[in-house]
Design an enzyme around this catalytic site. Structure first.
Site, PDB file in Angstrom:
ATOM      1  N   HIS A   1      -3.845  -4.029  13.059  1.00 19.15           N
ATOM      2  CA  HIS A   1      -2.609  -4.497  12.431  1.00 19.15           C
ATOM      3  C   HIS A   1      -1.604  -4.616  13.580  1.00 19.15           C
ATOM      4  O   HIS A   1      -0.956  -3.635  13.944  1.00 19.15           O
ATOM      5  CB  HIS A   1      -2.107  -3.491  11.395  1.00 19.15           C
TER       6      HIS A   1
ATOM      7  N   ASP B   1      -4.264  -8.385  11.203  1.00 18.02           N
ATOM      8  CA  ASP B   1      -3.146  -9.257  10.832  1.00 18.02           C
ATOM      9  C   ASP B   1      -2.094  -9.179  11.938  1.00 18.02           C
ATOM     10  O   ASP B   1      -2.127  -8.272  12.771  1.00 18.02           O
ATOM     11  CB  ASP B   1      -2.577  -8.986   9.425  1.00 18.02           C
TER      12      ASP B   1
ATOM     13  N   ASN C   1     -13.405   4.238  11.204  1.00 15.37           N
ATOM     14  CA  ASN C   1     -12.398   3.174  11.260  1.00 15.37           C
ATOM     15  C   ASN C   1     -11.023   3.766  11.568  1.00 15.37           C
ATOM     16  O   ASN C   1     -10.645   4.800  11.007  1.00 15.37           O
ATOM     17  CB  ASN C   1     -12.367   2.503   9.865  1.00 15.37           C
TER      18      ASN C   1
ATOM     19  N   GLU D   1      -9.343  -5.058  10.187  1.00 12.27           N
ATOM     20  CA  GLU D   1      -8.157  -5.263   9.340  1.00 12.27           C
ATOM     21  C   GLU D   1      -7.101  -6.112  10.046  1.00 12.27           C
ATOM     22  O   GLU D   1      -5.898  -5.830   9.971  1.00 12.27           O
ATOM     23  CB  GLU D   1      -7.545  -3.909   8.931  1.00 12.27           C
TER      24      GLU D   1
ATOM     25  N   GLU E   1      -9.119   6.776   9.700  1.00 12.55           N
ATOM     26  CA  GLU E   1      -7.842   7.325  10.206  1.00 12.55           C
ATOM     27  C   GLU E   1      -7.831   8.855  10.291  1.00 12.55           C
ATOM     28  O   GLU E   1      -6.865   9.497   9.887  1.00 12.55           O
ATOM     29  CB  GLU E   1      -6.684   6.835   9.328  1.00 12.55           C
TER      30      GLU E   1
HETATM   31  C1  XIL Z   1      -3.510  -0.835   2.298  1.00 16.40           C
HETATM   32  C2  XIL Z   1      -3.553  -1.928   1.241  1.00 16.40           C
HETATM   33  O1  XIL Z   1      -3.532  -3.188   1.831  1.00 16.40           O
HETATM   34  C3  XIL Z   1      -2.375  -1.792   0.320  1.00 16.40           C
HETATM   35  O2  XIL Z   1      -2.468  -2.742  -0.711  1.00 16.40           O
HETATM   36  C4  XIL Z   1      -2.323  -0.389  -0.234  1.00 16.40           C
HETATM   37  O3  XIL Z   1      -1.163  -0.245  -0.987  1.00 16.40           O
HETATM   38  C5  XIL Z   1      -2.326   0.625   0.876  1.00 16.40           C
HETATM   39  O4  XIL Z   1      -3.445   0.418   1.691  1.00 16.40           O
HETATM   40  N1  XIL Z   1      -5.236   0.832   6.793  1.00 16.40           N
HETATM   41  C6  XIL Z   1      -6.268   0.857   5.910  1.00 16.40           C
HETATM   42  C7  XIL Z   1      -6.156   0.143   4.622  1.00 16.40           C
HETATM   43  O5  XIL Z   1      -7.345   1.385   6.226  1.00 16.40           O
HETATM   44  O6  XIL Z   1      -6.852   0.790   3.593  1.00 16.40           O
HETATM   45  C8  XIL Z   1      -4.711  -0.037   4.208  1.00 16.40           C
HETATM   46  O7  XIL Z   1      -4.683  -0.871   3.061  1.00 16.40           O
HETATM   47  C9  XIL Z   1      -3.915  -0.629   5.344  1.00 16.40           C
HETATM   48  C10 XIL Z   1      -3.941   0.270   6.545  1.00 16.40           C
END
Ligand code: XIL
Length: 378
Positions: free
Chosen positions: A266, A297, A230, A295, A187
Site C-alpha cells: 500500500h 495500491d 503477509n 495488496e 502483520e
Molecule cells: C482492509 C479492507 O480493505 C477494508 O475494507 C477493511 O475495512 C479493513 O481491512 N492490510 C490487510 C487487509 O491485510 O486485510 C486490509 O483490508 C488492508 C490492510
C-alpha cells in the site's frame, strides 16, 4: 480443473491470436507516443501521454500476465460483487486471481462459536472457478477482525489452540484443492519493537507458538496450498524486512510449512522501486519462498492532476516489473482495481484515486503502465 484453479502457464510469452493482435495494436499506439515510462514523464508532457494512451486498444491484463507465467489479481469487495454487474464483468475480463477484501476474515466466516458463514466466500470461489481464475485466501490469523465472542471467551492456552485448529481445519478444509495460496498469518511484526506483536489475541492466548501451529494446521488441511506470511512496510531493506526475513527463515529452518512471503505494498504516489526491493526479494527467494505482491495500491493526495496520474503509472509499472524480475514472484494482486470502491479514502483521509481504473471504470494511465510492463521483455 487443475489443482488450485487456473494455472498461469509457462512464462514463454506466447499469446493467443486475438490477444496477440490486441497487444500489437496497443504497442503500436503506445510506442508512437513521445513519452516512455518510467524515465521521462513530467508535468509538461504527461497530459499528452495520458490522452494518447486513453485511445489505445487494450488486451486483457490476464492474457498478458498468463503469457508471462504470472497471476494478476484484485481484491474483491462484497457489496459491488453482489450489486454491480459491471464490476464483476471487469474482474472476469482483466484478472486471473482474486482475493476477498473482507469475507474470508475470521469475524466474517466465524460469527459465533458454533456458526460459520460461507455464503459470500463460496460465491467468490464459485465465480473464480466459473471464470478460470485462481483464488488467494486472506486471512487465517490476524490481530484485527477477531469477533467479540472469541475475546469474551478468554480461552486457556489449550482451548485457544483447539479453537485455532478448528477454525483453520474448517475453513481451509472446505476449500481444499481450490485455493492456490493462503495468507496464514498477517502483520505479526510490531512496528516499534520489530518483534512479534504482543497486542494480538493469538499471541496473548497461545504465545509465539501460534505462528508455527497456524502453518501446521493449514498444511494439514490442504497440503498443496502455498502458505504465506503477509505484511506491509517490509519490502525494501530495513529493520522490518530484516525481522520478516528472520521470522520466515526460522520457520523454514525448523521445518514449518511456510511457502511464501506477501508484500502488501500500500504505497503512496511518488513511490519508486529500488535495488533494495530486488535484494530483499532475492534473499527471500533464496530461502525457497515465493514472494507475491498481495495488496498493491498507490494512494494520491487530493487533488489529483494529470501529472499525478502519470507518476502513479510509473509506480505501477515499476512494481509489476519488479515482480517479473524476481526469480520467484508468481502474482501481483491489487487491493481493488477501481476508484469507485477503493478503501483508501476511508483509511487515509485526504488521499484517493489509488487504483488503475477511475470511478466510472475508465482505465487510468496506471492501467496502461501495467499492460506495458507485462509486455516488456524480462
Ligand atoms: C482492509 C479492507 O480493505 C477494508 O475494507 C477493511 O475495512 C479493513 O481491512 N492490510 C490487510 C487487509 O491485510 O486485510 C486490509 O483490508 C488492508 C490492510
Amino acid at each position: 480443473m487443475a489443482e488450485h484453479g487456473f494455472d498461469p502457464g509457462p512464462a514463454n510469452g506466447v499469446l493467443g491470436p486475438e490477444t496477440a493482435a490486441a497487444a500489437a495494436a496497443f504497442e503500436t499506439a503506445y510506442d508512437t507516443t513521445e513519452v516512455q515510462p518510467p524515465a521521462a514523464i513530467t508535468a509538461e508532457n504527461a497530459p499528452d501521454w495520458c490522452r494518447l494512451l486513453r485511445s489505445a486498444p487494450r488486451p486483457a491484463l490476464r492474457d498478458l500476465a498468463a503469457a508471462r507465467g504470472i497471476y494478476i489479481g484484485t481484491a474483491v469487495d462484497a457489496a459491488p460483487f453482489e450489486g454491480d454487474a459491471g464490476y464483476r464483468t471487469a474482474i472476469a475480463r482483466e484478472f486471473n486471481v482474486v482475493v476477498a477484501s473482507l469475507v474470508f476474515k475470521f469475524s466474517e466466516l466465524h460469527p459465533s462459536r458454533s456458526e460459520y458463514s460461507f455464503e459470500a466466500s463460496d460465491a467468490l470461489v464459485a465465480f473464480a472457478e466459473a471464470n478460470g481464475m485462481a483464488v488467494r485466501g486472506h486471512v487465517l490469523v490476524w490481530h484485527n477482525r477477531i469477533p467479540g465472542w472469541l475475546l469474551d471467551l478468554r480461552p486457556s492456552r489449550d482451548e485457544a489452540i483447539e479453537l485455532l485448529r478448528e477454525h483453520i481445519m474448517t475453513v481451509v478444509g472446505r476449500y481444499r484443492g481450490r485455493i492456490r495460496s493462503w495468507d496464514v498469518v498477517n502483520e505479526a511484526i510490531d512496528n516499534q519493537t520489530y518483534e512479534l506483536r504482543q497486542d494480538s489475541f493469538w499471541y496473548q492466548a497461545i504465545g509465539p507458538d501460534y505462528m508455527r501451529l497456524a502453518f501446521e494446521f493449514a498444511h494439514e488441511a490442504d497440503p498443496d496450498a502455498v502458505l504465506y506470511y503477509n505484511d506491509y512496510g517490509a519490502e525494501g531493506l530495513g529493520r522490518k524486512s530484516n525481522a520478516v526475513y528472520e521470522l520466515v527463515g526460522d520457520l523454514v529452518a525448523t521445518g514449518v510449512p511456510v511457502g511464501g512471503v506477501g508484500w502488501q505494498m500500500h504505497v503512496r504516489n511518488g513511490f519508486h522501486v529500488t535495488p533494495d526491493h530486488v535484494q530483499n526479494g532475492e534473499r527471500l527467494n533464496a530461502l525457497g519462498l515465493e514472494v507475491s505482491i498481495t495488496e498493491l495500491d498507490v494512494a494520491d493526495p487530493h487533488p489529483t492532476t494529470e501529472a499525478d496520474l502519470a507518476s502513479q503509472a510509473v509506480a505501477y509499472w515499476e512494481v509489476v516489473s519488479l515482480c517479473l524480475r524476481l526469480p520467484s514472484c508468481p502474482a501481483v494482486v491489487m487491493w481493488g482495481f477501481t476508484d469507485a470502491y477503493s478503501w483508501i479514502p476511508s483509511f487515509l483521509p485526504g488521499f484517493g484515486n489509488a487504483t488503475i481504473f477511475d470511478g466510472s471504470m475508465t482505465p487510468k494511465p496506471a492501467y496502461y503502465a501495467v499492460l506495458r510492463a507485462l509486455r516488456t521483455p524480462a
